[in-house]
Design a protein around this motif. Sequence first.
Motif, mmCIF file in Angstrom:
data_model
loop_
_atom_site.group_PDB
_atom_site.id
_atom_site.type_symbol
_atom_site.label_atom_id
_atom_site.label_comp_id
_atom_site.label_asym_id
_atom_site.label_seq_id
_atom_site.Cartn_x
_atom_site.Cartn_y
_atom_site.Cartn_z
ATOM 1 N N LEU A 179 29.551 63.578 21.517
ATOM 2 C CA LEU A 179 30.108 64.297 22.666
ATOM 3 C C LEU A 179 31.625 64.480 22.512
ATOM 4 C CD1 LEU A 179 29.622 65.672 25.328
ATOM 5 C CD2 LEU A 179 29.566 63.433 26.461
ATOM 6 N N PHE A 334 27.152 68.508 27.600
ATOM 7 C CA PHE A 334 26.013 67.699 27.157
ATOM 8 C C PHE A 334 24.715 68.511 27.245
ATOM 9 C CE2 PHE A 334 22.584 64.665 27.945
ATOM 10 C CZ PHE A 334 22.803 63.710 26.950
ATOM 11 N N ASP A 338 21.939 69.846 24.284
ATOM 12 C CA ASP A 338 20.997 68.745 24.508
ATOM 13 C C ASP A 338 20.137 68.435 23.297
ATOM 14 O OD1 ASP A 338 17.946 69.960 25.427
ATOM 15 O OD2 ASP A 338 19.640 71.341 25.335
ATOM 16 N N PHE A 341 21.786 65.887 21.053
ATOM 17 C CA PHE A 341 21.718 64.513 21.537
ATOM 18 C C PHE A 341 20.301 63.948 21.427
ATOM 19 C CE2 PHE A 341 25.452 66.385 23.536
ATOM 20 C CZ PHE A 341 26.406 65.463 23.149
#
Length: 364
Positions: A179, A334, A338, A341
């Motif tokens: 991030l 974020f 996505d 992540f």
Amino acid sequence: MCEAKKRIVFVVDDTPANLRLLYDILHQADYHVRVYPNGKLMLQAMERVQPDLILLDIMMPDMNGYEVCEILRRRYNPNIPVIFLSALTESYDKVRAFEVGGQDYITKPIHPEEVLLRLNAQLKHVNERERFSYNLEEKDKQLHEYQEGLVKTLLRLSGLRDNDTGNHIERVQALATSLAELLLTESSAQVNPMFVEAIRLAAPLHDVGKISVPDSILLKQGRLTEEEWQLMKEHVRVGGEVLGELHRQFPENPFTQMAMDIALYHHERWDGQGYVHGLSEEAIPLAARIVSIVDVYDALRTMRPYKPAYSHVETLKIMGQMEGAFDPHLFNLFLNHDLLFSTVFDSIYEAGQVERNAQTPFTI
């Protein structure tokens, strides 16, 4: 430090006799010499090799020495020493030479002894600057190794409390770093490569304060009572105290400041309803806001005594319903990435599962 290298000297002069004389002087003094009849050719050569020093004539056609030096300083390297060579003797000419970035000025006709003395004086400064940079790099390397060792020691201590802690720590580290790297690509004013490296080291320490939480609470199978929950929340204060002591010893180190901030504030909320300090919005340090998001994401994706493991899609839905919990800009970033992540989480989680399955059972 490595042995002294053979120094590279560029000589720029439109008079062939001067080029030959200077070449002979410097070559005999064991310098690696490259000669150029004009500034344009020298600047083109700068694309391929950087000299340690430049001897530069002033009065040349097309582009004079002042112009060449200005381009050199602006486009290539502001630190290469430049010694001007010229038959001009007026004070104005010499002042102009220093204004455009020259370090010295030799008046023609050329005297070999003078050239070598002045050149050696400038290269002495180069040697000192390189030695200083080398020593600084060595200190930085030692400090980095110390920080890495400290983090590993603290994590080993906290990892003894919970079999899944290590894997959780590794995931939060990778997620927080990812991030921060996305913020770096946005050219965020607060984020630079040092920030990214600091959060890589500091994020794993976010829950180091849990070393103070009794096993009966930390490993409890089921929901905590209100009293137990209040004790659990104190881990942020303990973590802040542990890392705060480290910060007091190294107050100028960005890693120690960030580690303390994350430990203290990663359970704060954007709307001020978090614990234990009730900070809100940008009063919460950026690193703590980053870790807050990835810590919640990881907690939802994994099984806990009081809840199942949710899928990536289910986790995003739940986090989206936590109105006021996260920095809106960070959370949108974020969500916009996505899949990144999800991939980071899955790869580390699966690696941890393989590692645990491969461990030999302990028998007596």
